[in-house]
Design an enzyme around this catalytic site. Sequence first.
Site, PDB file in Angstrom:
ATOM      1  N   ASN A 178     -51.100 -52.958  32.093  1.00 45.76           N
ATOM      2  CA  ASN A 178     -51.707 -51.812  32.792  1.00 45.76           C
ATOM      3  C   ASN A 178     -53.235 -51.893  32.721  1.00 45.76           C
ATOM      4  O   ASN A 178     -53.802 -52.336  31.728  1.00 45.76           O
ATOM      5  CB  ASN A 178     -51.189 -50.473  32.264  1.00 45.76           C
ATOM      6  CG  ASN A 178     -51.375 -50.262  30.780  1.00 45.76           C
ATOM      7  OD1 ASN A 178     -51.388 -51.217  30.011  1.00 45.76           O
ATOM      8  ND2 ASN A 178     -51.502 -49.016  30.365  1.00 45.76           N
ATOM      9  N   GLU A 185     -56.358 -49.357  33.404  1.00 45.28           N
ATOM     10  CA  GLU A 185     -56.773 -47.984  33.711  1.00 45.28           C
ATOM     11  C   GLU A 185     -58.180 -47.962  34.302  1.00 45.28           C
ATOM     12  O   GLU A 185     -58.879 -48.983  34.354  1.00 45.28           O
ATOM     13  CB  GLU A 185     -56.672 -47.141  32.434  1.00 45.28           C
ATOM     14  CG  GLU A 185     -55.220 -47.063  31.961  1.00 45.28           C
ATOM     15  CD  GLU A 185     -55.017 -46.188  30.730  1.00 45.28           C
ATOM     16  OE1 GLU A 185     -56.013 -45.786  30.095  1.00 45.28           O
ATOM     17  OE2 GLU A 185     -53.837 -45.928  30.418  1.00 45.28           O
ATOM     18  N   GLU A 187     -46.241 -52.927  35.642  1.00 45.28           N
ATOM     19  CA  GLU A 187     -45.197 -53.446  36.531  1.00 45.28           C
ATOM     20  C   GLU A 187     -45.756 -53.760  37.913  1.00 45.28           C
ATOM     21  O   GLU A 187     -45.465 -54.790  38.513  1.00 45.28           O
ATOM     22  CB  GLU A 187     -44.054 -52.424  36.683  1.00 45.28           C
ATOM     23  CG  GLU A 187     -43.300 -52.119  35.416  1.00 45.28           C
ATOM     24  CD  GLU A 187     -43.870 -50.937  34.646  1.00 45.28           C
ATOM     25  OE1 GLU A 187     -45.115 -50.797  34.585  1.00 45.28           O
ATOM     26  OE2 GLU A 187     -43.081 -50.161  34.093  1.00 45.28           O
ATOM     27  N   CYS A 217     -42.294 -45.693  35.461  1.00 44.55           N
ATOM     28  CA  CYS A 217     -42.576 -44.473  36.219  1.00 44.55           C
ATOM     29  C   CYS A 217     -41.937 -44.556  37.606  1.00 44.55           C
ATOM     30  O   CYS A 217     -41.478 -45.610  38.044  1.00 44.55           O
ATOM     31  CB  CYS A 217     -44.085 -44.244  36.320  1.00 44.55           C
ATOM     32  SG  CYS A 217     -44.897 -45.264  37.571  1.00 44.55           S
ATOM     33  N   CYS A 270     -43.376 -47.126  40.080  1.00 42.16           N
ATOM     34  CA  CYS A 270     -42.984 -48.501  39.732  1.00 42.16           C
ATOM     35  C   CYS A 270     -41.524 -48.763  40.078  1.00 42.16           C
ATOM     36  O   CYS A 270     -41.171 -49.846  40.545  1.00 42.16           O
ATOM     37  CB  CYS A 270     -43.256 -48.775  38.258  1.00 42.16           C
ATOM     38  SG  CYS A 270     -45.015 -48.970  37.918  1.00 42.16           S
TER      39      CYS A 270
HETATM   40  N1  THU Z   1     -47.734 -47.203  32.394  1.00 40.49           N
HETATM   41  C1  THU Z   1     -47.314 -48.446  32.756  1.00 40.49           C
HETATM   42  O1  THU Z   1     -48.113 -49.401  32.831  1.00 40.49           O
HETATM   43  N2  THU Z   1     -46.002 -48.626  33.032  1.00 40.49           N
HETATM   44  C2  THU Z   1     -45.056 -47.664  32.915  1.00 40.49           C
HETATM   45  O2  THU Z   1     -43.899 -47.928  33.181  1.00 40.49           O
HETATM   46  C3  THU Z   1     -45.412 -46.320  32.476  1.00 40.49           C
HETATM   47  C4  THU Z   1     -46.857 -46.050  32.308  1.00 40.49           C
HETATM   48  C5  THU Z   1     -49.147 -47.027  32.068  1.00 40.49           C
HETATM   49  C6  THU Z   1     -49.935 -46.170  33.036  1.00 40.49           C
HETATM   50  C7  THU Z   1     -51.062 -45.702  32.150  1.00 40.49           C
HETATM   51  O3  THU Z   1     -52.060 -46.705  32.092  1.00 40.49           O
HETATM   52  C8  THU Z   1     -50.435 -45.590  30.777  1.00 40.49           C
HETATM   53  O4  THU Z   1     -49.256 -46.385  30.814  1.00 40.49           O
HETATM   54  C9  THU Z   1     -50.074 -44.178  30.352  1.00 40.49           C
HETATM   55  O5  THU Z   1     -49.340 -43.535  31.343  1.00 40.49           O
END
Ligand code: THU
Length: 159
Positions: free
Chosen positions: A59, A61, A72, A109, A112
């Site tokens: 991820n 941000e 993902e 989420c 995704c």
């Molecule tokens: N996040 C993911 O990368 N994948 C997931 O399946 C759930 C959430 C990330 C998004 C954000 O950067 C952090 O986790 C907290 O939500």
Amino acid sequence: MEQFAFPFQQTTIAQLPAHIQELIAEASKATHYAYAPYSQFHVGAAALLADGSIKTGSNHENASYPAGICAERGLLSGINPLDKQQQILAMAVNYTSNNAANATPLSPCGICRQTILETQLAQNAPIALYMCSPDGPVIYVEDAAHLLPFYFSSKNLNK
Ligand code: THU
């Protein structure tokens, strides 16, 4: 009232086949490359491709929060779903966090899930999804569609 049921397995990493353990290990390694200064939730995703190779993503941000992207989707954006060599057989996701309950498997989420499903539909072959946790419990489904009942797809767009 109709009920919806879907098949899933709850297990541990040690009980999974060696090639899936390797996939999970790559997802875990990918958490080190996460850029998550706002949530401190470091996610790693790994995809096992038809040619046996493994690709990973993390991820990323952003100070403008909605601009961030999940592991993902970061991973999938680098894989061409129409390239047979790159067909995805399975995906694994894992995380590290000082704040989270580390025995809770990471559940992708909604966006995704929709994205994984689009990839599955485009390649016309199921993607197994291994949802992992730092402390070990794993939940998996053999087909990403099981995670998104009544999903929206191209079928909704045309008569
Ligand atoms: N996040 C993911 O990368 N994948 C997931 O399946 C759930 C959430 C990330 C998004 C954000 O950067 C952090 O986790 C907290 O939500």
